[in-house]
Design a protein around this motif. Structure first.
Motif, PDB file in Angstrom:
ATOM      1  N   ASP A  96       0.823  -1.202   0.000  1.00  0.00           N
ATOM      2  CA  ASP A  96       0.000   0.000   0.000  1.00  0.00           C
ATOM      3  C   ASP A  96       0.865   1.263   0.000  1.00  0.00           C
ATOM      4  O   ASP A  96       0.557   2.241  -0.682  1.00  0.00           O
ATOM      5  N   GLY A  97       1.967   1.236   0.761  1.00  0.00           N
ATOM      6  CA  GLY A  97       2.881   2.380   0.765  1.00  0.00           C
ATOM      7  C   GLY A  97       3.561   2.563  -0.581  1.00  0.00           C
ATOM      8  O   GLY A  97       3.742   3.686  -1.048  1.00  0.00           O
ATOM      9  N   PHE A  98       3.936   1.447  -1.211  1.00  0.00           N
ATOM     10  CA  PHE A  98       4.553   1.488  -2.540  1.00  0.00           C
ATOM     11  C   PHE A  98       3.598   2.103  -3.555  1.00  0.00           C
ATOM     12  O   PHE A  98       4.013   2.907  -4.409  1.00  0.00           O
ATOM     13  N   GLU A  99       2.323   1.747  -3.463  1.00  0.00           N
ATOM     14  CA  GLU A  99       1.348   2.269  -4.420  1.00  0.00           C
ATOM     15  C   GLU A  99       1.159   3.775  -4.260  1.00  0.00           C
ATOM     16  O   GLU A  99       0.868   4.475  -5.240  1.00  0.00           O
ATOM     17  N   LYS A 100       1.352   4.283  -3.048  1.00  0.00           N
ATOM     18  CA  LYS A 100       1.260   5.731  -2.825  1.00  0.00           C
ATOM     19  C   LYS A 100       2.537   6.441  -3.280  1.00  0.00           C
ATOM     20  O   LYS A 100       2.483   7.590  -3.730  1.00  0.00           O
ATOM     21  N   HIS A 101       3.670   5.760  -3.134  1.00  0.00           N
ATOM     22  CA  HIS A 101       4.965   6.345  -3.488  1.00  0.00           C
ATOM     23  C   HIS A 101       5.746   5.343  -4.343  1.00  0.00           C
ATOM     24  O   HIS A 101       6.718   4.748  -3.896  1.00  0.00           O
ATOM     25  N   PRO A 102       5.301   5.122  -5.598  1.00  0.00           N
ATOM     26  CA  PRO A 102       5.914   4.090  -6.437  1.00  0.00           C
ATOM     27  C   PRO A 102       7.362   4.398  -6.776  1.00  0.00           C
ATOM     28  O   PRO A 102       7.781   5.564  -6.807  1.00  0.00           O
ATOM     29  N   LYS A 103       8.100   3.340  -7.016  1.00  0.00           N
ATOM     30  CA  LYS A 103       9.533   3.454  -7.322  1.00  0.00           C
ATOM     31  C   LYS A 103       9.937   2.284  -8.203  1.00  0.00           C
ATOM     32  O   LYS A 103       9.174   1.317  -8.367  1.00  0.00           O
ATOM     33  N   LEU A 104      11.127   2.355  -8.756  1.00  0.00           N
ATOM     34  CA  LEU A 104      11.596   1.335  -9.686  1.00  0.00           C
ATOM     35  C   LEU A 104      12.256   0.197  -8.916  1.00  0.00           C
ATOM     36  O   LEU A 104      13.228   0.408  -8.180  1.00  0.00           O
ATOM     37  N   LEU A 105      11.767  -1.015  -9.078  1.00  0.00           N
ATOM     38  CA  LEU A 105      12.384  -2.201  -8.491  1.00  0.00           C
ATOM     39  C   LEU A 105      13.344  -2.809  -9.506  1.00  0.00           C
ATOM     40  O   LEU A 105      12.968  -3.029 -10.667  1.00  0.00           O
ATOM     41  N   ILE A 106      14.582  -3.091  -9.071  1.00  0.00           N
ATOM     42  CA  ILE A 106      15.630  -3.556  -9.985  1.00  0.00           C
ATOM     43  C   ILE A 106      16.226  -4.865  -9.489  1.00  0.00           C
ATOM     44  O   ILE A 106      16.589  -5.009  -8.313  1.00  0.00           O
ATOM     45  N   GLY A 107      16.367  -5.830 -10.393  1.00  0.00           N
ATOM     46  CA  GLY A 107      17.033  -7.089 -10.060  1.00  0.00           C
ATOM     47  C   GLY A 107      16.666  -8.174 -11.057  1.00  0.00           C
ATOM     48  O   GLY A 107      15.876  -7.962 -11.983  1.00  0.00           O
ATOM     49  N   PHE A 108      17.237  -9.353 -10.877  1.00  0.00           N
ATOM     50  CA  PHE A 108      16.909 -10.486 -11.742  1.00  0.00           C
ATOM     51  C   PHE A 108      17.044 -11.775 -10.943  1.00  0.00           C
ATOM     52  O   PHE A 108      17.217 -11.751  -9.717  1.00  0.00           O
ATOM     53  N   SER A 109      16.907 -12.924 -11.608  1.00  0.00           N
ATOM     54  CA  SER A 109      17.029 -14.225 -10.966  1.00  0.00           C
ATOM     55  C   SER A 109      15.906 -14.410  -9.944  1.00  0.00           C
ATOM     56  O   SER A 109      14.729 -14.341 -10.285  1.00  0.00           O
ATOM     57  N   ASP A 110      16.236 -14.614  -8.665  1.00  0.00           N
ATOM     58  CA  ASP A 110      15.226 -14.836  -7.625  1.00  0.00           C
ATOM     59  C   ASP A 110      14.301 -13.631  -7.459  1.00  0.00           C
ATOM     60  O   ASP A 110      13.187 -13.760  -6.943  1.00  0.00           O
ATOM     61  N   ILE A 111      14.724 -12.474  -7.924  1.00  0.00           N
ATOM     62  CA  ILE A 111      13.935 -11.251  -7.809  1.00  0.00           C
ATOM     63  C   ILE A 111      12.728 -11.294  -8.746  1.00  0.00           C
ATOM     64  O   ILE A 111      11.826 -10.462  -8.659  1.00  0.00           O
ATOM     65  N   THR A 112      12.685 -12.285  -9.634  1.00  0.00           N
ATOM     66  CA  THR A 112      11.539 -12.482 -10.522  1.00  0.00           C
ATOM     67  C   THR A 112      10.229 -12.527  -9.739  1.00  0.00           C
ATOM     68  O   THR A 112       9.183 -12.105 -10.241  1.00  0.00           O
ATOM     69  N   ILE A 113      10.276 -13.027  -8.505  1.00  0.00           N
ATOM     70  CA  ILE A 113       9.070 -13.100  -7.673  1.00  0.00           C
ATOM     71  C   ILE A 113       8.493 -11.704  -7.447  1.00  0.00           C
ATOM     72  O   ILE A 113       7.281 -11.492  -7.544  1.00  0.00           O
ATOM     73  N   PHE A 114       9.345 -10.737  -7.164  1.00  0.00           N
ATOM     74  CA  PHE A 114       8.866  -9.374  -6.938  1.00  0.00           C
ATOM     75  C   PHE A 114       8.391  -8.731  -8.238  1.00  0.00           C
ATOM     76  O   PHE A 114       7.423  -7.960  -8.246  1.00  0.00           O
ATOM     77  N   HIS A 115       9.064  -9.041  -9.348  1.00  0.00           N
ATOM     78  CA  HIS A 115       8.596  -8.543 -10.644  1.00  0.00           C
ATOM     79  C   HIS A 115       7.170  -9.038 -10.914  1.00  0.00           C
ATOM     80  O   HIS A 115       6.322  -8.277 -11.386  1.00  0.00           O
ATOM     81  N   ALA A 116       6.935 -10.312 -10.627  1.00  0.00           N
ATOM     82  CA  ALA A 116       5.603 -10.879 -10.861  1.00  0.00           C
ATOM     83  C   ALA A 116       4.557 -10.222  -9.966  1.00  0.00           C
ATOM     84  O   ALA A 116       3.437  -9.931 -10.399  1.00  0.00           O
ATOM     85  N   ARG A 117       4.930  -9.969  -8.713  1.00  0.00           N
ATOM     86  CA  ARG A 117       3.985  -9.316  -7.781  1.00  0.00           C
ATOM     87  C   ARG A 117       3.632  -7.911  -8.265  1.00  0.00           C
ATOM     88  O   ARG A 117       2.449  -7.519  -8.256  1.00  0.00           O
ATOM     89  N   LEU A 118       4.627  -7.153  -8.692  1.00  0.00           N
ATOM     90  CA  LEU A 118       4.363  -5.798  -9.156  1.00  0.00           C
ATOM     91  C   LEU A 118       3.541  -5.799 -10.436  1.00  0.00           C
ATOM     92  O   LEU A 118       2.720  -4.904 -10.658  1.00  0.00           O
ATOM     93  N   ASN A 119       3.746  -6.807 -11.281  1.00  0.00           N
ATOM     94  CA  ASN A 119       2.951  -6.900 -12.507  1.00  0.00           C
ATOM     95  C   ASN A 119       1.476  -7.073 -12.164  1.00  0.00           C
ATOM     96  O   ASN A 119       0.604  -6.486 -12.819  1.00  0.00           O
ATOM     97  N   HIS A 120       1.179  -7.855 -11.129  1.00  0.00           N
ATOM     98  CA  HIS A 120      -0.205  -8.015 -10.684  1.00  0.00           C
ATOM     99  C   HIS A 120      -0.791  -6.689 -10.213  1.00  0.00           C
ATOM    100  O   HIS A 120      -1.992  -6.448 -10.355  1.00  0.00           O
TER     101      HIS A 120
END
Length: 301
Positions: A96-120
């Motif tokens: 909820d805080g991220f949605e109010k103050h969005p920012k760029l998440l950077i990474g790869f490999s295991d970080i794919t989980i967070f990429h998928a969450r943000l895509n949702h």
């Protein structure tokens, strides 16, 4: 899909270690590089912790990540490395805080989980190199140079040579993806990746060839390949054959799994667990052109 804007000099970048532990010097090198580019670096409180294979306990890694998600002035979150551990904290995080103050998440490999969450959540993110691979000199690493160029809004297209296994064609669609093993592990979870009418990027590391075949068939049987607009295959690094040879290379396995479809396919894109790990803007609409001469990938800032 919300896309964070380019960074400006003086912007704050938070570095966290949500998965594997990392040597202190790697973090200090990354901090030095980013500060030399006039960014302000904020380190996670527990970034130097060690708990077995992890960079601290699940609770502490989640606390660091949550702090960066909620921070009103942090403009980018840079993950220190992959390894394993992100899936252990993903359900402990609030966005909820991220949605109010969005920012760029950077990474790869295991970080794919967070990429998928943000895509949702309909937020873009960046598949790119991480501090574990940083060098002190930008010119020593094209991956690091391209990351810093992307942060400044300087990169909007790529062009690479033709690969003999490519399938020609063109499309324009949202780019999604990341590590193939992680993508498959998220099937039937709340973080399952939607590939319908999208361009999918995949890469992987250190898998048995028969396991790669299983992963691709899992994508196929779950319907993840049937409605793609395009497929980009990055590094398939250090793949292992058995005592009895599987009979196909990693790229041949992937080609076979998509042979019945008509979407364009490119092999050997410079991204993944390889030296050339170019930034890919996940969540952005990209234009994808594959010819007998070369491959072009472009997007608008």
């Amino acid at each position: 899909m919300f896309q964070p804007s380019a960074l400006k000099k003086g912007d704050k970048i938070g570095i966290v270690a949500p998965a594997g532990k990392i040597a202190k010097q790697k973090i200090l090198t990354a901090q030095k590089v980013l500060e030399s580019l006039s960014y302000e670096v904020i380190l996670g409180k527990h970034i130097f912790d060690e708990h077995h294979i992890f960079a601290g306990t699940d609770k502490d890694r989640a606390k660091d990540f949550q702090f960066m998600l909620d921070h009103e002035e942090v403009k980018a979150i840079l993950c220190a490395r992959g390894g394993y551990g992100s899936i252990r904290i993903i359900d402990k995080l609030r966005f909820d805080g991220f949605e109010k103050h969005p920012k760029l998440l950077i990474g790869f490999s295991d970080i794919t989980i967070f990429h998928a969450r943000l895509n949702h959540l309909h937020f873009g993110s960046l598949h790119a190199t991480m501090p574990i691979n940083f060098t002190e000199n930008l010119t020593d690493s094209s991956s690091l140079q391209k990351l810093t160029d992307y942060l400044e809004g300087k990169i909007t297209n790529y062009q690479i040579p033709h690969h003999n296994l490519n399938r020609s064609g063109s499309s324009e669609a949202e780019l999604v993806g990341g590590n193939l093993s992680i993508i498959c592990s998220l099937n039937a979870t709340d973080y399952e990746l939607n590939t319908h009418n999208r361009i999918l990027f995949i890469e992987d590391l250190n898998e048995d060839l028969y396991h790669l075949d299983r992963l691709m068939l899992s994508l196929k049987l779950s319907g993840k390949l049937a409605h793609l607009e395009g497929l980009i295959i990055g590094g398939m690094s250090d793949m292992k054959d058995g005592e009895t040879p599987f009979g196909k290379t990693a790229y041949e396995i992937i080609k076979e799994s998509v042979q019945e479809y008509n979407f364009p396919v490119i092999f050997d894109f410079p991204a993944g667990h390889i030296d050339e790990n170019w930034p890919l803007p996940l969540g952005k609409k990209v234009k994808f052109e594959v010819s007998e001469k070369d491959v072009k990938l472009s997007w608008k800032n």
